[in-house]
Enzyme design. Structure first.
Site, PDB file in Angstrom:
ATOM      1  CG  MET A   1     -30.977  39.919  30.461  1.00  0.00           C
ATOM      2  SD  MET A   1     -32.169  39.218  29.281  1.00  0.00           S
ATOM      3  CE  MET A   1     -33.714  39.445  30.189  1.00  0.00           C
TER       4      MET A   1
ATOM      5  CB  VAL B   1     -28.431  36.237  27.660  1.00  0.00           C
ATOM      6  CG1 VAL B   1     -29.105  37.486  28.201  1.00  0.00           C
ATOM      7  CG2 VAL B   1     -28.987  35.868  26.300  1.00  0.00           C
ATOM      8  CB  CYS B   2     -24.394  38.580  30.961  1.00  0.00           C
ATOM      9  SG  CYS B   2     -23.501  39.850  30.056  1.00  0.00           S
ATOM     10  NE  ARG B   3     -25.399  44.990  34.828  1.00  0.00           N
ATOM     11  CZ  ARG B   3     -25.209  46.292  34.517  1.00  0.00           C
ATOM     12  NH1 ARG B   3     -26.231  47.080  34.329  1.00  0.00           N
ATOM     13  NH2 ARG B   3     -23.993  46.772  34.414  1.00  0.00           N
TER      14      ARG B   3
ATOM     15  N   GLY C   1     -23.686  42.274  28.243  1.00  0.00           N
ATOM     16  CA  GLY C   1     -22.926  41.684  27.146  1.00  0.00           C
ATOM     17  C   GLY C   1     -21.482  41.364  27.481  1.00  0.00           C
TER      18      GLY C   1
END
Length: 100
Positions: A92, A64-66, A68
């Site tokens: 996210m 997961v990141c901000r 993708g």
């Protein structure tokens, strides 16, 4: 080899159904401080080459990141080392579930 993906909604539904997921958040410290998926591990993308040696190759991980993008890069790094990794698309920004 096609890299695996799940949407934020699919990850949320699996968690809410009681499935045990192993999630790694690869965002920076200041981003994670604003909230992360409950139970997720935090390993910033830049630390991944060092810290991945503490991960279990037999365990499937969701990255997961901000948005993708960074989790996609993390996925390539880990997949090259033989890990079973799935990218949460949308990151996210698309997450509607709980955060901690």
């Amino acid at each position: 080899m096609a890299l695996k993906e799940l949407t934020a909604k699919e990850v949320q539904e699996q968690l809410e159904s009681g499935k045990e997921l192993h999630i790694i958040d690869v965002r920076e410290d200041d981003e994670v401080a604003q909230g992360m998926i409950p139970g997720a591990m935090h390993i910033a993308l830049g630390n991944l080459p060092i810290e991945m040696h503490d991960l279990d190759e037999a365990t499937p991980y969701i990255l997961v990141c901000r948005s993708g993008g960074r989790s996609g890069r993390a996925q390539e790094i880990l997949a090259d080392e033989g890990f079973d990794v799935t990218n949460m698309t949308g990151g996210m920004l698309a997450w509607e579930g709980q955060t901690e």
